[in-house]
Design an enzyme around this catalytic site. Sequence first.
Site, PDB file in Angstrom:
ATOM      1  N   CYS A 131       0.830  -1.206   0.000  1.00  0.00           N
ATOM      2  CA  CYS A 131       0.000   0.000   0.000  1.00  0.00           C
ATOM      3  C   CYS A 131       0.865   1.257   0.000  1.00  0.00           C
ATOM      4  CB  CYS A 131      -0.928  -0.025   1.215  1.00  0.00           C
ATOM      5  SG  CYS A 131      -1.989   1.418   1.345  1.00  0.00           S
ATOM      6  N   CYS A 134      -0.513   4.128   2.115  1.00  0.00           N
ATOM      7  CA  CYS A 134      -0.338   3.927   3.560  1.00  0.00           C
ATOM      8  C   CYS A 134       1.109   4.175   3.994  1.00  0.00           C
ATOM      9  CB  CYS A 134      -0.691   2.497   3.954  1.00  0.00           C
ATOM     10  SG  CYS A 134      -2.245   1.905   3.283  1.00  0.00           S
ATOM     11  N   ASP A 135       2.060   3.667   3.232  1.00  0.00           N
ATOM     12  CA  ASP A 135       3.438   3.591   3.723  1.00  0.00           C
ATOM     13  C   ASP A 135       4.431   4.479   2.989  1.00  0.00           C
ATOM     14  OD1 ASP A 135       2.596   1.710   5.554  1.00  0.00           O
ATOM     15  OD2 ASP A 135       3.014   0.011   4.244  1.00  0.00           O
TER      16      ASP A 135
HETATM   17  C1  LIG Z   1       0.512  -3.606   5.630  1.00  0.00           C
HETATM   18  C2  LIG Z   1      -0.711  -2.739   5.486  1.00  0.00           C
HETATM   19  C3  LIG Z   1      -0.669  -1.452   5.936  1.00  0.00           C
HETATM   20  C4  LIG Z   1      -1.777  -0.638   5.811  1.00  0.00           C
HETATM   21  N1  LIG Z   1      -1.715   0.625   6.291  1.00  0.00           N
HETATM   22  C5  LIG Z   1      -2.799   1.416   6.222  1.00  0.00           C
HETATM   23  C6  LIG Z   1      -2.746   2.739   6.725  1.00  0.00           C
HETATM   24  O1  LIG Z   1      -1.713   3.193   7.214  1.00  0.00           O
HETATM   25  N2  LIG Z   1      -3.877   3.482   6.654  1.00  0.00           N
HETATM   26  C7  LIG Z   1      -5.036   2.997   6.074  1.00  0.00           C
HETATM   27  O2  LIG Z   1      -6.048   3.721   6.061  1.00  0.00           O
HETATM   28  N3  LIG Z   1      -5.104   1.752   5.580  1.00  0.00           N
HETATM   29  C8  LIG Z   1      -4.018   0.958   5.618  1.00  0.00           C
HETATM   30  N4  LIG Z   1      -4.064  -0.295   5.093  1.00  0.00           N
HETATM   31  C9  LIG Z   1      -5.292  -0.732   4.401  1.00  0.00           C
HETATM   32  C10 LIG Z   1      -6.342  -1.165   5.452  1.00  0.00           C
HETATM   33  O3  LIG Z   1      -5.752  -2.117   6.295  1.00  0.00           O
HETATM   34  C11 LIG Z   1      -7.560  -1.739   4.763  1.00  0.00           C
HETATM   35  O4  LIG Z   1      -8.109  -0.792   3.862  1.00  0.00           O
HETATM   36  C12 LIG Z   1      -8.620  -2.107   5.790  1.00  0.00           C
HETATM   37  O5  LIG Z   1      -8.113  -3.004   6.750  1.00  0.00           O
HETATM   38  C13 LIG Z   1      -9.837  -2.731   5.123  1.00  0.00           C
HETATM   39  O6  LIG Z   1     -10.737  -3.037   6.121  1.00  0.00           O
HETATM   40  P1  LIG Z   1     -11.865  -4.164   5.943  1.00  0.00           P
HETATM   41  O7  LIG Z   1     -12.572  -4.218   7.242  1.00  0.00           O
HETATM   42  O8  LIG Z   1     -12.638  -3.895   4.716  1.00  0.00           O
HETATM   43  O9  LIG Z   1     -11.080  -5.520   5.650  1.00  0.00           O
HETATM   44  P2  LIG Z   1      -9.890  -6.270   6.414  1.00  0.00           P
HETATM   45  O10 LIG Z   1      -9.148  -5.383   7.317  1.00  0.00           O
HETATM   46  O11 LIG Z   1      -9.152  -6.993   5.349  1.00  0.00           O
HETATM   47  O12 LIG Z   1     -10.645  -7.330   7.322  1.00  0.00           O
HETATM   48  C14 LIG Z   1     -11.248  -8.453   6.742  1.00  0.00           C
HETATM   49  C15 LIG Z   1     -11.793  -9.343   7.848  1.00  0.00           C
HETATM   50  O13 LIG Z   1     -12.595 -10.364   7.261  1.00  0.00           O
HETATM   51  C16 LIG Z   1     -12.318 -11.585   7.890  1.00  0.00           C
HETATM   52  N5  LIG Z   1     -12.689 -12.667   6.984  1.00  0.00           N
HETATM   53  C17 LIG Z   1     -12.116 -13.024   5.802  1.00  0.00           C
HETATM   54  N6  LIG Z   1     -12.746 -14.078   5.283  1.00  0.00           N
HETATM   55  C18 LIG Z   1     -13.758 -14.393   6.141  1.00  0.00           C
HETATM   56  C19 LIG Z   1     -14.758 -15.396   6.167  1.00  0.00           C
HETATM   57  N7  LIG Z   1     -14.872 -16.319   5.182  1.00  0.00           N
HETATM   58  N8  LIG Z   1     -15.623 -15.426   7.217  1.00  0.00           N
HETATM   59  C20 LIG Z   1     -15.539 -14.509   8.210  1.00  0.00           C
HETATM   60  N9  LIG Z   1     -14.599 -13.532   8.222  1.00  0.00           N
HETATM   61  C21 LIG Z   1     -13.719 -13.489   7.219  1.00  0.00           C
HETATM   62  C22 LIG Z   1     -10.848 -11.520   8.230  1.00  0.00           C
HETATM   63  O14 LIG Z   1     -10.543 -12.435   9.268  1.00  0.00           O
HETATM   64  C23 LIG Z   1     -10.731 -10.059   8.669  1.00  0.00           C
HETATM   65  O15 LIG Z   1     -11.063  -9.952  10.036  1.00  0.00           O
HETATM   66  C24 LIG Z   1      -2.968  -1.135   5.192  1.00  0.00           C
HETATM   67  C25 LIG Z   1      -3.016  -2.457   4.737  1.00  0.00           C
HETATM   68  C26 LIG Z   1      -1.903  -3.251   4.874  1.00  0.00           C
HETATM   69  C27 LIG Z   1      -1.970  -4.677   4.383  1.00  0.00           C
END
Ligand SMILES: Cc1cc2nc3c(=O)[nH]c(=O)nc-3n(C[C@H](O)[C@H](O)[C@H](O)COP(=O)(O)OP(=O)(O)OC[C@H]3O[C@@H](n4cnc5c(N)ncnc54)[C@H](O)[C@@H]3O)c2cc1C
Length: 306
Positions: A131, A134-135
């Site tokens: 990302c 992000c970084d």
């Molecule tokens: C290394 C890294 C650094 C980042 N830094 C930043 C930052 O500094 N600032 C920023 O704004 N964003 C950052 N991001 C992006 C941010 O993390 C994502 O945009 C955000 O986490 C998305 O949130 P979400 O809830 O949609 O999904 P996710 O955070 O991906 O959560 C998905 C969830 O779904 C669950 N899941 C998956 N499959 C299933 C299933 N079959 N049944 C039940 N549960 C399931 C997983 O266990 C998880 O809990 C970063 C991402 C990464 C990888």
Amino acid sequence: MENVVIAGSGPAGLTAAIYTARANLNPLVLEGPAPGGQLTVSYEVENYPGFVEPVSGAELMDRFLKQAERFGTRMSYASVQKAVREGDHIRLETDDGVIETETLIIATGAEARRLPIATEPAFYGKGVSGCATCDGAFYRDQDVLVVGGGNTAMEDAMFLTRFARRVTIVHRRDYFRAAPIEIDKCRKNPKIDWLIPWVLETITGDARGVRGAVLKHADTGETREVECQGIFVAIGHDPKTTPFQGLVPLDDEGFIVAVEGSTCTSTPGVFACGDVRDRRYKQAVLAAGHGCMAALDVEQYLGQRE
Ligand SMILES: Cc1cc2nc3c(=O)[nH]c(=O)nc-3n(C[C@H](O)[C@H](O)[C@H](O)COP(=O)(O)OP(=O)(O)OC[C@H]3O[C@@H](n4cnc5c(N)ncnc54)[C@H](O)[C@@H]3O)c2cc1C
């Protein structure tokens, strides 16, 4: 019969939980394989509003969790394996049994594709990032590689020139999927170099992080080592939608298609929020915002059924 089940415990799922719990809907969150979601692997988050100082992703997500639990959210470690609509409700097959629910919020995220090389996992989050938004700011005056040949790679490379000393685009083919206009912008930027068609073979470094990479020419097999402190991988995302195939419409990349401006899908009672339906932005604050929208959409849906 549950009122609302939330699949996913990242920023989207836990925000949906905070809102639905406060609305007395007694939500059940299925945490899935990565409790807390993607952000838990991030050492420092600097752009989440409300945090003046950097916060670790793990701490941020722990705060989301505690806030959701404070209003009575129930948590389960289960993952959804298959979801189908049956009559006027949704039936979830999970690795911990069957759950029936009036509404389902899908917040299962989209995983950035990783480099298929043995040295990558050791440096993920320590110089290797999925990302740039992000970084990128952590690489001021440093040399970075961007791996990929699509629009995201070009946009990431342009964005990174705001911080980095040199940005080198590494692409394994001698043609690009990116739009010509995006490639042109990069070609005109004096801070951007190109290594095409080269393949990243190994990452070198130490406990402090990435120090370089070994690349191999895709045609000649020649190898070369380049110095760099950051490697941004821009080779696409895999939305976690396999269990929901057939339940909700998916686009050509597997992201959930939701009704514009809402989290409703075309399947009654099923809502989608966060990265799992966001082809473009993929940021925690947006995922949280979507989670709020999903909770309000669920409230309205259940209200109309009463
Ligand atoms: C290394 C890294 C650094 C980042 N830094 C930043 C930052 O500094 N600032 C920023 O704004 N964003 C950052 N991001 C992006 C941010 O993390 C994502 O945009 C955000 O986490 C998305 O949130 P979400 O809830 O949609 O999904 P996710 O955070 O991906 O959560 C998905 C969830 O779904 C669950 N899941 C998956 N499959 C299933 C299933 N079959 N049944 C039940 N549960 C399931 C997983 O266990 C998880 O809990 C970063 C991402 C990464 C990888």
